[in-house]
Design a protein around this motif. Structure first.
Motif, PDB file in Angstrom:
ATOM      1  N   ALA A   1       0.822  -1.211   0.000  1.00  0.00           N
ATOM      2  CA  ALA A   1       0.000   0.000   0.000  1.00  0.00           C
ATOM      3  C   ALA A   1       0.856   1.262   0.000  1.00  0.00           C
ATOM      4  O   ALA A   1       0.495   2.269  -0.638  1.00  0.00           O
ATOM      5  CB  ALA A   1      -0.933  -0.004   1.210  1.00  0.00           C
ATOM      6  N   ALA A   2       1.993   1.228   0.683  1.00  0.00           N
ATOM      7  CA  ALA A   2       2.850   2.409   0.776  1.00  0.00           C
ATOM      8  C   ALA A   2       3.293   2.897  -0.598  1.00  0.00           C
ATOM      9  O   ALA A   2       3.459   4.109  -0.825  1.00  0.00           O
ATOM     10  CB  ALA A   2       4.066   2.096   1.643  1.00  0.00           C
ATOM     11  N   GLN A   3       3.480   1.968  -1.541  1.00  0.00           N
ATOM     12  CA  GLN A   3       3.926   2.383  -2.872  1.00  0.00           C
ATOM     13  C   GLN A   3       2.804   3.068  -3.656  1.00  0.00           C
ATOM     14  O   GLN A   3       3.050   4.029  -4.394  1.00  0.00           O
ATOM     15  CB  GLN A   3       4.463   1.179  -3.648  1.00  0.00           C
ATOM     16  N   PHE A   4       1.574   2.586  -3.496  1.00  0.00           N
ATOM     17  CA  PHE A   4       0.486   3.277  -4.179  1.00  0.00           C
ATOM     18  C   PHE A   4       0.239   4.640  -3.534  1.00  0.00           C
ATOM     19  O   PHE A   4      -0.055   5.613  -4.234  1.00  0.00           O
ATOM     20  CB  PHE A   4      -0.793   2.442  -4.179  1.00  0.00           C
ATOM     21  N   ILE A   5       0.367   4.719  -2.214  1.00  0.00           N
ATOM     22  CA  ILE A   5       0.213   6.006  -1.528  1.00  0.00           C
ATOM     23  C   ILE A   5       1.254   7.001  -2.042  1.00  0.00           C
ATOM     24  O   ILE A   5       0.955   8.180  -2.280  1.00  0.00           O
ATOM     25  CB  ILE A   5       0.340   5.817  -0.001  1.00  0.00           C
TER      26      ILE A   5
END
Length: 376
Positions: free
Chosen positions: A63-67
């Motif tokens: 999720a951190a990469q999409f954020i």
């Protein structure tokens, strides 16, 4: 995500969409603000015929990469309950992010185009579409499941899987409101629109969020969550006061407010409409002083172990996702390529991987799309 990822590898990419608009489900999601991921996303948030299948893709694109991608595009967002992230303005921002990435990656898009057939050649594929033939080395099926047909959902992915001999597990609507038996609906229908925090359990799984009464039955986040674990004929158990020792509280109220009506006392904890409907149905009434320990025990048990058997669900029309789908053993968990058909990929909801409510299914779409886009 898949198209942009492949495009950035200098692959020639064509996105084919059978409706007149790309990303309709994105636009509809999250009440128009798109719950685009969840900061607590993990494999534990998914149901699958193989609970380990989703681990590789989710670990490689968390999720951190999409954020980070959302932030690079200047989209402002906020966290709601349980790690759910929503756009501050509109779900159109997420769609525009994806379209912009595709544009930068040189991806061509073609809407209002039906794929009429797919033929596996050696090498590559021949697609017959409503706008002509397409020849390609790889085909990625990212058409989702059967949920929300007015958003463009079809069974196309399952048809293609069957065509090429891939096994498809039984599908059903999930993250979906329950409908109720006529006898239950009779006393609960007047509560339509009322919400209350609960815990709800079924088949060994429990969720704690809000319940929403509707004119058809039961909805709200807690109900949508548990619907993924419910099977026809099952009862669900609702605890209307999961944080209370309700029997002890009722005894204290009897001592401190002996002349108060039972319904008046309960109305300090929840909607008067709910109290009235449930007490009348379960036949609880009178002053607190008149309630014996046996009666208060029975009342507490009813309120904290309320067992009700849904008649069914509202089906794919309102379901947020499709449970089941293409058997995970038929595709690679690293590349999402079909084991039996080189060059054919299946990603996202069409696979037998279903996330909990709260942005997890979008994260699965992003992660599986990136994984396939890196090799397709």
């Amino acid at each position: 995500m898949c198209a942009a990822t492949a495009g950035y590898r200098n692959r020639s990419v064509l996105v084919i969409e059978h409706t007149n608009k790309l990303g309709r489900k994105i636009l509809m999601s999250g009440g128009g603000r798109c719950n685009f991921t969840n900061i607590h996303n993990s494999p534990a948030n998914f149901l699958s015929d193989n609970p380990h299948f989703c681990k590789s893709a989710l670990s490689r694109y968390p999720a951190a990469q999409f954020i980070e991608l959302v932030e690079r595009h200047g989209i402002e967002f906020h966290e709601k309950t349980l790690g759910q992230l929503f756009c501050n303005e509109s779900s159109r921002e997420i769609l525009q992010l994806l379209l912009t990435e595709c544009e930068w990656a040189g991806v061509e898009t073609r809407t209002e185009t039906r794929v009429e057939s797919i033929e596996h050649q050696n090498p590559g594929f021949r697609l017959v579409t409503s706008s002509g033939e397409v020849f390609c080395t790889s085909v990625v099926i990212a058409t989702g499941g059967l949920s929300i047909p007015n958003g463009g959902a079809t069974g196309f992915a399952y048809e293609i899987a069957h065509q090429f001999g891939l096994e498809v597990n039984e599908t059903r609507a999930a993250l979906v409101p329950f409908t109720l038996q006529p006898a239950d609906l009779e006393y609960l229908k007047p509560l339509s629109g009322v919400s209350h925090p609960i815990s709800v359990s079924c088949n060994g799984k429990t969720f704690r969020e809000a319940l929403l009464f509707t004119h058809r039955g039961l909805s709200g986040p807690a109900i949508l969550q548990i619907s993924s674990y419910w099977h026809p004929g099952d009862e669900i158990e609702i605890n209307l006061f999961p944080d209370m020792e309700l029997f002890e509280w009722l005894k204290q109220q009897r001592e401190s407010r002996p002349k108060a009506e039972l319904q008046t006392v309960l109305s300090t904890l929840m909607s008067k409409r709910v109290v009235q409907a449930l007490c009348e149905h379960w036949q609880f009434a009178g002053h607190m002083a008149d309630q014996s320990n046996k009666v208060l025990t029975r009342l507490a048990d009813q309120l904290q172990h309320w067992r009700i058997k849904p008649s069914g669900t509202e089906g794919y029309r309102t379901a947020e996702v499709t449970l089941g789908g293409i058997k995970t053993g038929e595709v690679s968990s690293k590349t999402f390529e079909a084991n039996k058909v080189p060059g054919l990929f299946f990603i996202g909801e069409c696979l037998d991987v279903t996330g909990h409510l709260g942005g997890h299914n979008f994260q699965w779409a992003w992660a599986s799309g990136v994984a396939a886009g890196q090799v397709a």
